[in-house]
Design a protein around this motif. Structure first.
Motif, mmCIF file in Angstrom:
data_model
loop_
_atom_site.group_PDB
_atom_site.id
_atom_site.type_symbol
_atom_site.label_atom_id
_atom_site.label_comp_id
_atom_site.label_asym_id
_atom_site.label_seq_id
_atom_site.Cartn_x
_atom_site.Cartn_y
_atom_site.Cartn_z
ATOM 1 N N MET A 1 0.835 -1.177 0.000
ATOM 2 C CA MET A 1 0.000 0.000 0.000
ATOM 3 C C MET A 1 0.882 1.243 0.000
ATOM 4 S SD MET A 1 -3.022 0.938 2.597
ATOM 5 C CE MET A 1 -3.346 2.610 3.001
ATOM 6 N N GLU A 2 0.500 2.223 -0.772
ATOM 7 C CA GLU A 2 1.245 3.462 -0.889
ATOM 8 C C GLU A 2 1.112 4.301 0.378
ATOM 9 O OE1 GLU A 2 1.392 7.296 -3.908
ATOM 10 O OE2 GLU A 2 -0.069 5.716 -4.212
ATOM 11 N N LEU A 3 2.216 4.923 0.798
ATOM 12 C CA LEU A 3 2.221 5.800 1.961
ATOM 13 C C LEU A 3 1.496 7.098 1.609
ATOM 14 C CD1 LEU A 3 3.360 5.980 4.855
ATOM 15 C CD2 LEU A 3 5.332 7.140 3.875
ATOM 16 N N LEU A 4 0.438 7.411 2.344
ATOM 17 C CA LEU A 4 -0.333 8.622 2.066
ATOM 18 C C LEU A 4 0.441 9.863 2.489
ATOM 19 C CD1 LEU A 4 -3.835 7.435 3.292
ATOM 20 C CD2 LEU A 4 -3.076 7.733 0.930
ATOM 21 N N THR A 5 0.338 10.912 1.666
ATOM 22 C CA THR A 5 1.002 12.174 1.951
ATOM 23 C C THR A 5 -0.002 13.315 1.823
ATOM 24 O OG1 THR A 5 1.623 12.561 -0.347
ATOM 25 C CG2 THR A 5 3.191 11.295 1.009
ATOM 26 N N HIS A 8 -1.762 13.803 -1.528
ATOM 27 C CA HIS A 8 -2.924 12.986 -1.877
ATOM 28 C C HIS A 8 -4.233 13.717 -1.585
ATOM 29 C CE1 HIS A 8 -0.046 9.557 -1.593
ATOM 30 N NE2 HIS A 8 -0.787 9.119 -2.598
ATOM 31 N N ARG A 45 7.654 10.425 5.644
ATOM 32 C CA ARG A 45 6.840 11.473 5.026
ATOM 33 C C ARG A 45 6.784 12.682 5.948
ATOM 34 N NH1 ARG A 45 1.354 8.319 5.699
ATOM 35 N NH2 ARG A 45 1.354 8.161 7.940
#
Length: 96
Positions: A1-5, A8, A45
């Protein structure tokens, strides 16, 4: 799963996210997406905060909600109620 920043969410302020609650979906509007203090060098992040509003008279408990958005998809976001306004309750999510 992509790390949310923050990136987004930043382009989706004032848009509605649907939270799955029991057998129904509850609308939350993203009213703010902002950066927090600078990130430590080891951090994956930069920390950021999201502020959502829900117009219901019911105060939803602090917990992780499965949130859906057309562009972002489905993500679990831990929401904490932080204030009550005329338009409804405000809920904050902190990512660090």
């Amino acid at each position: 799963m992509e790390l949310l920043t923050l990136e987004h969410f930043a382009g989706h302020v004032n848009e509605t996210y649907s939270a799955q609650l029991n057998d129904s979906e509850v609308p939350f509007v993203l009213v703010e997406a902002r950066a927090l203090s600078t990130r430590p060098q080891q951090a994956a992040r930069a920390p950021f905060s999201l502020l959502f509003r829900n117009a219901s008279a019911f105060l939803f408990p602090q917990q992780t909600y499965v949130m859906r958005h057309d562009s972002i998809g489905e993500v679990g976001i831990f929401l904490v109620p932080v204030a009550r306004e005329r338009e409804g309750f405000l809920y904050q999510a902190i990512f660090n």
